[in-house]
Design an enzyme around this catalytic site. Structure first.
Site, mmCIF file in Angstrom:
data_model
loop_
_atom_site.group_PDB
_atom_site.id
_atom_site.type_symbol
_atom_site.label_atom_id
_atom_site.label_comp_id
_atom_site.label_asym_id
_atom_site.label_seq_id
_atom_site.Cartn_x
_atom_site.Cartn_y
_atom_site.Cartn_z
ATOM 1 N N HIS A 181 0.807 -1.223 0.000
ATOM 2 C CA HIS A 181 0.000 0.000 0.000
ATOM 3 C C HIS A 181 0.840 1.273 0.000
ATOM 4 O O HIS A 181 0.297 2.376 0.021
ATOM 5 C CB HIS A 181 -0.930 -0.031 1.223
ATOM 6 C CG HIS A 181 -2.163 0.786 1.086
ATOM 7 N ND1 HIS A 181 -2.526 1.745 2.004
ATOM 8 C CD2 HIS A 181 -3.140 0.795 0.132
ATOM 9 C CE1 HIS A 181 -3.664 2.305 1.635
ATOM 10 N NE2 HIS A 181 -4.060 1.748 0.506
ATOM 11 N N ASP A 209 -1.856 20.162 17.383
ATOM 12 C CA ASP A 209 -1.553 21.504 17.904
ATOM 13 C C ASP A 209 -1.012 22.452 16.837
ATOM 14 O O ASP A 209 -0.288 23.412 17.164
ATOM 15 C CB ASP A 209 -0.547 21.419 19.055
ATOM 16 C CG ASP A 209 -1.143 20.816 20.323
ATOM 17 O OD1 ASP A 209 -2.364 20.581 20.342
ATOM 18 O OD2 ASP A 209 -0.392 20.579 21.279
ATOM 19 N N HIS A 226 -9.752 9.808 1.203
ATOM 20 C CA HIS A 226 -8.700 8.801 1.167
ATOM 21 C C HIS A 226 -7.469 9.261 1.942
ATOM 22 O O HIS A 226 -6.507 8.516 2.090
ATOM 23 C CB HIS A 226 -8.327 8.497 -0.290
ATOM 24 C CG HIS A 226 -7.436 7.307 -0.449
ATOM 25 N ND1 HIS A 226 -6.084 7.422 -0.712
ATOM 26 C CD2 HIS A 226 -7.686 5.972 -0.377
ATOM 27 C CE1 HIS A 226 -5.551 6.215 -0.811
ATOM 28 N NE2 HIS A 226 -6.499 5.319 -0.605
ATOM 29 N N LYS A 264 -4.751 10.191 4.726
ATOM 30 C CA LYS A 264 -4.303 9.581 5.972
ATOM 31 C C LYS A 264 -3.369 10.595 6.637
ATOM 32 O O LYS A 264 -2.165 10.628 6.381
ATOM 33 C CB LYS A 264 -3.552 8.269 5.723
ATOM 34 C CG LYS A 264 -4.417 7.201 5.030
ATOM 35 C CD LYS A 264 -4.282 7.242 3.539
ATOM 36 C CE LYS A 264 -4.867 6.033 2.848
ATOM 37 N NZ LYS A 264 -6.251 5.739 3.103
ATOM 38 N N LYS A 296 2.853 4.391 -1.312
ATOM 39 C CA LYS A 296 2.789 5.215 -2.531
ATOM 40 C C LYS A 296 3.968 6.178 -2.481
ATOM 41 O O LYS A 296 3.926 7.191 -1.772
ATOM 42 C CB LYS A 296 1.482 6.021 -2.589
ATOM 43 C CG LYS A 296 0.206 5.167 -2.540
ATOM 44 C CD LYS A 296 -0.458 5.328 -1.215
ATOM 45 C CE LYS A 296 -1.843 4.731 -1.135
ATOM 46 N NZ LYS A 296 -2.116 3.489 -1.748
ATOM 47 N N ASP A 316 16.223 11.537 -8.800
ATOM 48 C CA ASP A 316 17.302 12.512 -8.649
ATOM 49 C C ASP A 316 16.803 13.838 -9.189
ATOM 50 O O ASP A 316 16.023 13.890 -10.146
ATOM 51 C CB ASP A 316 18.560 12.048 -9.373
ATOM 52 C CG ASP A 316 18.409 12.091 -10.880
ATOM 53 O OD1 ASP A 316 18.991 12.989 -11.511
ATOM 54 O OD2 ASP A 316 17.710 11.216 -11.438
#
EC number: 3.1.4.4
Length: 808
Positions: free
Chosen positions: A331, A666, A659, A661, A333, A338
């Site tokens: 999973h 703070d 989707h 995450k 990604k 360079d």
């Protein structure tokens, strides 16, 4: 015996077992004798002895397997365990592995009350059978434990105290100073999205554009391009904004990668091999990742594309192995290239990496406007994504599924950590060793080095985290001492990395005022519920993060201080909302919310506070609704009548799929990655994942609120979701702020779910359609048993046939 809450960190060392009889020795209990009418015999063959650590029924650790030491197995393994569990005993379970599962030898029980004083406990503990009788020879296990209560953590509730904050301890990758980060909301941000957000030093926040930067990075690479993905699709364009064209920007991704490879750039790709993408099922697989198409597209080209299975922990049983390699995924990604030096005129190159939630595939291109219908003849005509309706197609019209996601670009020493992650994975599953030897290019590509000076206001400290194991990557520490120092844990035979869950827990324990959490799956595996369903022990990882959040809120209530957690979820997990799998996940999600609200309401009542629990913990989803305009795309066909598809098209509304995450703490610390808050993402031996955690040392919430890039990013996201900026939103912990956000989200939900709408929805942030009863039970929002336009229950339903391993 009453349970005691262990909330803190438990240090455990398992040394050895003495006088153990294994091999063909009979080990049985009277209850099993009565049930089976014959003794239970340990598996014949080479004994493989291991021990696990449980807090009552929650599995929190496991040793490696020791072979050919049946009488006196010695592990000498140490564990650093985050805990937040009501428990009676710390239980050490000793088993002998076999191909189907494992055979129980016995369990040793150490009462929790012996640990509460915080003193080190070093002792031999008697091993008992299932009837709590000593096993033969009076075998004992030698263990050492010390419990550190959360209140002893110097960072507890203090946030990041200074620029010398060392990052998350016991991790494979250390925190790297002197970095630079670009934060991305969605795949693209158009020029007319211009919130004016003030930052410290008289600056204003400027959004970045993910796929434009990825396109430039790939186009300008001269030596290597490394890509990993759950899905990588070849037939789509990264550049689609007609107001921001780029030379060659209309090229398809696959063609661009072939072009770079033909120029002599080393292009390597690791793409998850979806085992369901075979002829017996369907070529594009149940998950429609295009893995077979992508492999075929690059076959016989200079691009090296490898489809890699998610191989299980080698120590698992045969059935477990088949299960993991079929249902669990790669999973991560990432893109690593360079790149030119930031200063002009230099011929040297450096490493730049991209990490986050956005795969390079169809269905991911979107902007903060998240249109349902108005881009169907432009940006989304050839990229129509709608997996929530049977038979959805561009020829039948919208609504498409809008996609909200978050990503990041990493520069400086941390970019090399992402590169090393790719090299570890390639050497394990890539086949031929054709990785570029960067030592041979050391005169061209500079070694890991800071890209900012320490006194630069825009410098970042960044740390890389992963969920992965030796089934997917090479070069982990092998000795127990080195593994413990790097925070690694043992499978039966594999080393496992779980630093993403450690990063989340560490971040949750530190903040003073607020959390903003965006996640596509948010599950607490409700230990007691699983025990009732499966009558078995279960892992603790997916339980701990939501529990840490509720315990954090409770601690603030008890201290008389403000604290607010904002959680943004998808309306439902992607897929047919009435399906058994989606309904099962929603059921677990409801239980998770309920667990948290019960903790909060109990604390409010205990402290004599009459207040809405949504002032402390509040859940949202995203959705859009558009009135029809002249000149819109007109489909040539129509959806079948009386379907979710036809109803959504008629009502002109649909969810925006979250989707992302991400967690913001703070306004000073941020985590972005690929991992959901669920068992499969946090386990380490299931889905492989990657994430980064970062802060700006010159923009901390010490004496005054943080006003660096993280604050600007959070405010820009809220502008995207709320359609407004307000001074109240600058202080997310305040009652005024949370009540403002809740009021607006309630209003937007009413507009979204109403029978008619005269104007476009003014913002996307919707109240998650649940109510909270007086004791914390999560119930239906009045009049909202089902999601609009569907027959899918908002609260979900327990599945009688899907095991929790699939839905948690």
């Amino acid at each position: 015996m009453a349970k005691t809450l262990l909330h803190g960190t438990l240090h455990v060392t398992i040394f050895e077992v003495d006088h153990l009889k294994a091999g063909s020795v009979v080990v049985f209990s009277e209850s099993l004798r009565r049930t089976l009418r014959k003794p239970l015999v340990l598996a014949k063959g080479t004994p493989k002895i291991y021990a696990s650590i449980d807090l009552d029924k929650a599995r929190v650790g496991r040793t490696r397997m020791i072979e050919n030491e049946p009488n006196n197995p010695k592990w000498n393994e140490s564990f650093h365990i985050y805990c937040g569990h009501p428990s009676t005993n710390v239980i050490f379970t000793v088993k002998d592995d076999n191909p189907i599962g494992a055979t129980l030898i016995g369990r040793a029980y150490l009462p929790v009350h012996e640990l509460l004083e915080g003193e080190e406990v070093d002792k031999w503990v008697e091993i008992l059978d299932e009837d709590k009788n000593p096993i033969s020879e009076g075998s004992k296990i030698h263990v050492k434990l010390q419990y550190f209560d959360i209140t002893q953590d110097r960072n507890w509730a203090h946030g990041i105290r200074s620029s010398k904050f060392p990052g998350v301890p016991y991790t494979f990758f250390s925190q790297r100073p002197g970095c630079r980060i670009s934060l991305y909301q969605d795949a693209h941000v158009p020029d007319n999205f211009v919130p004016k957000i003030p930052l410290s030093g008289g600056k204003f926040y400027e959004p970045h554009r993910c796929w434009e930067d990825v396109f430039d990075a790939i186009t300008n690479a001269k030596h290597f391009i490394y890509i990993t993905g759950w899905s990588v699709y070849t037939e789509f364009a990264l550049i689609r904004d007609t107001r921001r064209p780029k030379p060659g920007g209309d090229i398809m991704l696959g063609e661009l990668l072939k072009k770079k490879a033909d120029e002599g750039v080393r292009v390597l790709m690791l793409v998850w091999d979806d085992r369901t993408s075979v002829g017996l099922l369907k070529k594009d697989g149940l998950m429609a990742t295009h893995d077979q198409e992508t492999e075929e597209y690059f076959r016989d080209s200079n691009v090296h594309c490898v489809l890699c299975l998610r191989n299980p922990d080698d120590g698992g049983g045969i059935i477990q192995g088949l299960t993991i390699s079929t249902i669990f995924t790669h999973h991560q990604k990432i893109v690593v290239v360079d790149s030119e030096m930031p200063t002009s005129g230099s011929e040297n190159r450096r490493v730049v990496s991209f990490v986050g939630g956005i795969d390079l595939c169809d269905g991911r291109y979107d902007t903060p406007f998240h249109s349902l219908f108005r881009t169907l003849d432009t940006a989304h005509h050839d990229d129509f994504h709608q997996p929530n309706f049977e038979g959805a197609a561009i020829t039948k019209g919208g609504p498409r599924e809008p996609w909200h996601d978050i990503h990041s670009r990493l520069e400086g020493p941390v970019a090399w950590d992402v590169l090393f992650n790719f090299e570890q994975r390639w050497r394990k599953q890539g086949g031929k060793d054709i990785l570029l030897n960067l030592r041979e290019l050391q005169d061209v590509i500079i070694p890991p080095s800071p890209v900012t000076f320490p006194d630069d206001d825009e410098t970042w400290n960044v740390q890389l985290f992963r969920s992965i194991d030796e089934g997917a990557a090479f070069f982990f520490p092998q000795t127990p001492e080195e593994a413990a120092k790097a925070g690694l844990v043992s499978g039966k035979e594999n080393i496992i990395v779980r630093s993403i869950q450690d990063a989340y827990i560490h971040a949750i324990r530190g903040p003073k005022i607020s959390f903003i959490l965006k996640i596509s799956i948010f599950l607490e595996a409700l230990l007691a519920g699983i025990q009732r369903i499966l009558k078995m022990r279960t892992s603790v990882l997916c339980i701990l993060i939501p529990k840490e959040l509720s315990l954090k809120i409770v601690s603030k209530i008890e201290a008389g201080k403000r604290f607010t957690v904002y959680v943004v979820l998808p309306m439902w997990p992607e897929g047919i909302p009435e399906s058994g799998s989606v309904q099962a996940i929603l059921d677990w999600q409801r239980r998770t919310m309920e667990m948290m609200y019960k903790d909060i309401i109990q604390a409010l009542q205990a402290n004599g506070i009459e207040e809405d629990p949504r002032n402390y913990l509040t859940f949202f989803c995203l959705g859009n609704r558009e009135v029809k305009r002249d000149g819109e795309y007109e489909p040539s066909e129509k959806p079948d009548p009386d379907t979710d598809y036809s109803r959504a098209q008629e009502s002109r509304r649909f969810m925006i799929y979250v989707h992302a995450k991400m967690m913001i703490v703070d306004d000073e610390y941020i985590i972005i990655g690929s991992a959901n808050i669920n068992q499969r993402s946090m386990d380490g031996a299931k889905d492989s994942e990657i994430a980064m955690g970062a802060y700006q040392p010159h923009h901390l919430a010490t004496r005054e609120p943080a006003r660096g890039q993280i604050h600007g990013f959070r405010m820009s996201l809220w502008y995207e979701h709320l359609g407004m900026l307000d001074d109240t939103l600058a202080l997310p912990e305040s009652v005024d702020c949370v009540q403002k956000v809740n009021t607006v989200a309630d209003k937007y939900w009413d507009l979204y779910s109403s029978e008619t709408l005269e104007n476009d929805l003014p913002g996307h942030l919707l109240r998650y359609p649940i109510a909270v009863a007086s004791e914390g039970n999560v119930t239906e929002l009045p009049g909202t048993e089902f999601f609009p336009d569907t027959k899918a229950r908002v609260l979900g339903a327990k599945s009688d046939f899907l095991p929790p391993i699939l839905t948690t």
